[in-house]
Design a protein around this motif. Structure first.
Motif, PDB file in Angstrom:
ATOM      1  N   ILE A 111      94.913  14.273  16.637  1.00 35.73           N
ATOM      2  CA  ILE A 111      93.281  14.326  16.654  1.00 35.73           C
ATOM      3  C   ILE A 111      92.976  15.345  18.022  1.00 35.73           C
ATOM      4  CG2 ILE A 111      91.408  12.643  17.689  1.00 35.73           C
ATOM      5  CD1 ILE A 111      92.713  10.401  16.439  1.00 35.73           C
ATOM      6  N   MET A 112      94.101  15.534  18.866  1.00 36.20           N
ATOM      7  CA  MET A 112      93.562  16.328  19.878  1.00 36.20           C
ATOM      8  C   MET A 112      93.383  17.726  19.262  1.00 36.20           C
ATOM      9  SD  MET A 112      95.277  15.134  23.435  1.00 36.20           S
ATOM     10  CE  MET A 112      94.567  16.371  24.228  1.00 36.20           C
ATOM     11  N   LEU A 113      94.497  17.912  18.400  1.00 38.83           N
ATOM     12  CA  LEU A 113      94.587  19.298  17.795  1.00 38.83           C
ATOM     13  C   LEU A 113      93.247  19.710  16.942  1.00 38.83           C
ATOM     14  CD1 LEU A 113      96.234  21.976  17.002  1.00 38.83           C
ATOM     15  CD2 LEU A 113      97.471  20.599  15.204  1.00 38.83           C
ATOM     16  N   MET A 114      92.890  18.719  16.379  1.00 43.76           N
ATOM     17  CA  MET A 114      91.747  19.060  15.157  1.00 43.76           C
ATOM     18  C   MET A 114      90.385  19.394  16.170  1.00 43.76           C
ATOM     19  SD  MET A 114      92.244  15.773  12.792  1.00 43.76           S
ATOM     20  CE  MET A 114      90.644  15.846  11.976  1.00 43.76           C
ATOM     21  N   VAL A 115      90.471  18.665  17.523  1.00 37.63           N
ATOM     22  CA  VAL A 115      89.338  18.883  18.269  1.00 37.63           C
ATOM     23  C   VAL A 115      89.402  20.153  18.733  1.00 37.63           C
ATOM     24  CG1 VAL A 115      88.128  17.979  20.711  1.00 37.63           C
ATOM     25  CG2 VAL A 115      88.847  16.287  18.882  1.00 37.63           C
ATOM     26  N   LEU A 116      90.696  20.471  19.249  1.00 33.46           N
ATOM     27  CA  LEU A 116      90.855  22.025  19.663  1.00 33.46           C
ATOM     28  C   LEU A 116      90.608  22.876  18.742  1.00 33.46           C
ATOM     29  CD1 LEU A 116      92.003  23.753  21.856  1.00 33.46           C
ATOM     30  CD2 LEU A 116      94.400  23.493  20.892  1.00 33.46           C
ATOM     31  N   ILE A 117      90.742  22.712  17.405  1.00 34.43           N
ATOM     32  CA  ILE A 117      90.431  23.670  16.437  1.00 34.43           C
ATOM     33  C   ILE A 117      88.863  23.981  16.504  1.00 34.43           C
ATOM     34  CG2 ILE A 117      90.365  24.062  13.841  1.00 34.43           C
ATOM     35  CD1 ILE A 117      93.186  22.773  13.784  1.00 34.43           C
ATOM     36  N   THR A 118      88.242  22.896  16.484  1.00 27.07           N
ATOM     37  CA  THR A 118      86.904  22.913  16.420  1.00 27.07           C
ATOM     38  C   THR A 118      86.028  23.682  17.842  1.00 27.07           C
ATOM     39  OG1 THR A 118      86.206  20.949  17.677  1.00 27.07           O
ATOM     40  CG2 THR A 118      86.306  20.710  15.254  1.00 27.07           C
ATOM     41  N   MET A 119      86.859  23.614  18.698  1.00 27.46           N
ATOM     42  CA  MET A 119      86.673  24.498  19.870  1.00 27.46           C
ATOM     43  C   MET A 119      86.918  25.960  19.786  1.00 27.46           C
ATOM     44  SD  MET A 119      88.089  23.565  23.881  1.00 27.46           S
ATOM     45  CE  MET A 119      87.207  24.358  25.446  1.00 27.46           C
ATOM     46  N   ILE A 120      87.892  26.346  19.127  1.00 26.71           N
ATOM     47  CA  ILE A 120      88.059  27.650  18.816  1.00 26.71           C
ATOM     48  C   ILE A 120      87.285  28.278  17.673  1.00 26.71           C
ATOM     49  CG2 ILE A 120      89.989  29.332  18.408  1.00 26.71           C
ATOM     50  CD1 ILE A 120      91.919  27.215  19.348  1.00 26.71           C
ATOM     51  N   PHE A 121      87.275  27.706  16.627  1.00 25.56           N
ATOM     52  CA  PHE A 121      86.648  27.872  15.336  1.00 25.56           C
ATOM     53  C   PHE A 121      85.181  26.980  14.992  1.00 25.56           C
ATOM     54  CE2 PHE A 121      90.827  28.877  14.810  1.00 25.56           C
ATOM     55  CZ  PHE A 121      90.944  30.068  14.511  1.00 25.56           C
ATOM     56  N   SER A 122      84.104  27.530  14.675  1.00 24.60           N
ATOM     57  CA  SER A 122      83.024  26.808  14.548  1.00 24.60           C
ATOM     58  C   SER A 122      82.517  27.071  12.965  1.00 24.60           C
ATOM     59  CB  SER A 122      81.861  27.273  15.451  1.00 24.60           C
ATOM     60  OG  SER A 122      81.331  28.666  15.496  1.00 24.60           O
ATOM     61  N   ALA A 123      81.955  26.022  12.564  1.00 23.09           N
ATOM     62  CA  ALA A 123      81.245  26.159  11.130  1.00 23.09           C
ATOM     63  C   ALA A 123      80.299  27.210  11.192  1.00 23.09           C
ATOM     64  CB  ALA A 123      80.516  24.849  10.458  1.00 23.09           C
ATOM     65  N   PRO A 124      80.097  27.921  10.102  1.00 25.36           N
ATOM     66  CA  PRO A 124      78.854  28.902   9.877  1.00 25.36           C
ATOM     67  C   PRO A 124      77.608  28.271   9.837  1.00 25.36           C
ATOM     68  CG  PRO A 124      80.883  29.513   8.150  1.00 25.36           C
ATOM     69  CD  PRO A 124      81.120  28.183   8.985  1.00 25.36           C
ATOM     70  N   LEU A 125      76.558  29.048   9.947  1.00 25.11           N
ATOM     71  CA  LEU A 125      75.197  28.530   9.993  1.00 25.11           C
ATOM     72  C   LEU A 125      74.875  27.894   8.576  1.00 25.11           C
ATOM     73  CD1 LEU A 125      72.161  27.874  11.006  1.00 25.11           C
ATOM     74  CD2 LEU A 125      71.842  30.558  10.606  1.00 25.11           C
ATOM     75  N   ILE A 126      75.229  28.717   7.362  1.00 20.44           N
ATOM     76  CA  ILE A 126      74.620  27.984   6.062  1.00 20.44           C
ATOM     77  C   ILE A 126      75.112  26.871   5.856  1.00 20.44           C
ATOM     78  CG2 ILE A 126      74.631  28.608   3.638  1.00 20.44           C
ATOM     79  CD1 ILE A 126      74.354  31.485   4.353  1.00 20.44           C
ATOM     80  N   PRO A 127      76.554  26.593   6.048  1.00 21.71           N
ATOM     81  CA  PRO A 127      77.170  25.271   5.567  1.00 21.71           C
ATOM     82  C   PRO A 127      76.571  24.086   6.558  1.00 21.71           C
ATOM     83  CG  PRO A 127      78.962  26.891   5.768  1.00 21.71           C
ATOM     84  CD  PRO A 127      77.573  27.464   6.244  1.00 21.71           C
ATOM     85  N   ASN A 128      76.391  24.549   7.765  1.00 20.96           N
ATOM     86  CA  ASN A 128      75.446  23.605   8.583  1.00 20.96           C
ATOM     87  C   ASN A 128      74.138  23.087   8.088  1.00 20.96           C
ATOM     88  OD1 ASN A 128      77.444  22.848  10.565  1.00 20.96           O
ATOM     89  ND2 ASN A 128      77.152  24.619  11.762  1.00 20.96           N
ATOM     90  N   PHE A 129      73.357  23.967   7.746  1.00 20.83           N
ATOM     91  CA  PHE A 129      72.017  23.941   7.263  1.00 20.83           C
ATOM     92  C   PHE A 129      72.186  23.229   6.146  1.00 20.83           C
ATOM     93  CE2 PHE A 129      68.753  25.208   4.530  1.00 20.83           C
ATOM     94  CZ  PHE A 129      67.424  25.022   5.605  1.00 20.83           C
ATOM     95  N   LEU A 130      73.173  23.432   4.867  1.00 21.74           N
ATOM     96  CA  LEU A 130      73.412  22.771   3.691  1.00 21.74           C
ATOM     97  C   LEU A 130      73.651  21.246   4.136  1.00 21.74           C
ATOM     98  CD1 LEU A 130      74.871  25.040   1.384  1.00 21.74           C
ATOM     99  CD2 LEU A 130      72.674  24.642   1.491  1.00 21.74           C
ATOM    100  N   LEU A 131      74.431  21.038   5.180  1.00 25.37           N
ATOM    101  CA  LEU A 131      74.913  19.650   5.419  1.00 25.37           C
ATOM    102  C   LEU A 131      73.823  18.833   5.867  1.00 25.37           C
ATOM    103  CD1 LEU A 131      77.084  17.479   6.065  1.00 25.37           C
ATOM    104  CD2 LEU A 131      77.424  18.567   8.305  1.00 25.37           C
ATOM    105  N   MET A 132      72.717  19.574   6.754  1.00 26.98           N
ATOM    106  CA  MET A 132      71.392  19.021   7.374  1.00 26.98           C
ATOM    107  C   MET A 132      70.720  18.469   6.371  1.00 26.98           C
ATOM    108  SD  MET A 132      72.175  18.459  10.631  1.00 26.98           S
ATOM    109  CE  MET A 132      73.827  18.181  10.462  1.00 26.98           C
ATOM    110  N   LYS A 133      70.622  19.382   5.393  1.00 23.98           N
ATOM    111  CA  LYS A 133      69.744  19.014   4.105  1.00 23.98           C
ATOM    112  C   LYS A 133      69.991  18.017   3.384  1.00 23.98           C
ATOM    113  CE  LYS A 133      67.442  21.392   0.525  1.00 23.98           C
ATOM    114  NZ  LYS A 133      67.420  23.038  -0.310  1.00 23.98           N
ATOM    115  N   ASN A 134      71.472  18.078   2.988  1.00 22.18           N
ATOM    116  CA  ASN A 134      72.102  16.841   2.155  1.00 22.18           C
ATOM    117  C   ASN A 134      71.734  15.573   2.890  1.00 22.18           C
ATOM    118  OD1 ASN A 134      72.578  18.590   0.051  1.00 22.18           O
ATOM    119  ND2 ASN A 134      74.479  19.024   0.845  1.00 22.18           N
ATOM    120  N   LEU A 135      71.958  15.562   4.197  1.00 27.59           N
ATOM    121  CA  LEU A 135      71.783  14.192   4.947  1.00 27.59           C
ATOM    122  C   LEU A 135      70.714  13.878   5.168  1.00 27.59           C
ATOM    123  CD1 LEU A 135      74.947  14.761   7.560  1.00 27.59           C
ATOM    124  CD2 LEU A 135      75.028  13.428   5.582  1.00 27.59           C
TER     125      LEU A 135
END
Length: 293
Positions: A111-135
């Motif tokens: 779990i800590m490794l997964m959190v660390l990965i999100t600290m180094i790499f972030s999701a691009p804007l378009i996937p985030n936008f599509l996620l917000m739209k689908n939710l």
């Protein structure tokens, strides 16, 4: 030799004090200029006469701001996002940081490794936008709260703090029959007020000043937070109140710049007023949470 070292230390200390004073002035004087412009007349602001003291002092800019319903609506949206977002942030961060801080939980390193990965790499804007739209979170304040429910940096600070709590206290609570949720809420959280206050300030300031998510996910003015409305005000000189209305006839002599400066002061004051009440917890929380055990 000792005398030479003492003189060197005194010289360094004097230079350090001078540098910090200059740095403090560089941060404070621009804000002082904003306050002075917010209390100055339209002619003084537009002609550039205002420096660090109001010229032709007046409160007309604040009367205009307090009469603008769009600013009050944006202020209410910002307050909701800050309060609800900070509570969600603290609950989510604590419920994740507590289990991975205990040695007996399986899979905590993954779990800590997964959190660390999100600290180094972030999701691009378009996937985030599509996620917000689908939710179906578009044009709702939740689009500015839920995507950042847990900050990786704040998670590691809280994890480090939880790891320093005595294991004997938690083990004794388990022996007495307490469940993990009760241990977290009744024992761990009360012992963690310093780090909670510190991270609460970080989260609250982030929510109060954030506007990028609102620009991406919100196109309805009624859900704009205060920072987005302020950005829109700086992009145009149009003002939402009709200065020709009889009840605002005196306000027709305001300047867009004075209105902007008054709005900046109002947008900044809540965080400034909150900090002194949490200062002692803020410093202690950073010191304890940053220690690696």
């Amino acid at each position: 030799m000792h005398r030479m070292m003492s003189k060197s230390y005194q010289l360094f200390n004097a230079f350090n004090i001078l540098f910090m004073c200059l740095l403090g002035l560089a941060m404070f004087l621009p804000f002082l200029n904003v306050i002075a412009q917010s209390f100055s007349s339209s002619e003084a602001v537009t002609s550039g006469k205002v420096t660090f003291w109001p010229v032709d002092a007046t409160t007309i800019n604040y009367r205009y701001v307090f009469s603008d319903t769009s600013i009050w609506r944006a202020f209410a949206v910002s307050v909701f996002i800050t309060v609800a977002g900070t509570l969600i942030n603290l609950v989510a961060t604590a419920t994740l940081a507590y289990p991975v801080s205990r040695e007996e939980y399986v899979g905590r390193k993954l779990i800590m490794l997964m959190v660390l990965i999100t600290m180094i790499f972030s999701a691009p804007l378009i996937p985030n936008f599509l996620l917000m739209k689908n939710l179906h979170l578009m044009n709702t304040p939740w689009a500015m709260i839920l995507p950042g429910a847990i900050s990786a940096f704040n998670f590691f600070v809280m994890h480090s703090f939880f790891k320093q709590l005595p294991a004997e206290v938690i083990d004794s609570a388990r022996i007495d029959g307490c469940g993990e949720v009760r241990i977290l809420m009744k024992m761990v959280v009360p012992l963690s007020k310093p780090v909670m206050a510190s991270l609460g300030i970080f989260y609250a300031v982030g929510h109060w000043n954030a506007y990028m998510n609102a620009l991406y996910y919100i196109d309805q003015p009624k859900w704009w937070p205060l920072q987005v409305l302020l950005k829109k005000m700086f992009e145009t000189d149009d003002l939402s109140i009709d200065p020709g209305a009889s009840q605002f006839s005196e306000l027709a002599f305001t300047s867009p710049e004075g209105i902007k400066m008054a709005t900046i002061v109002i947008a900044t004051l809540p965080i400034i007023l909150l900090y002194p009440f949490l200062q002692k917890h803020f410093v202690k929380g950073l010191t304890l949470g940053a220690v690696k055990s």
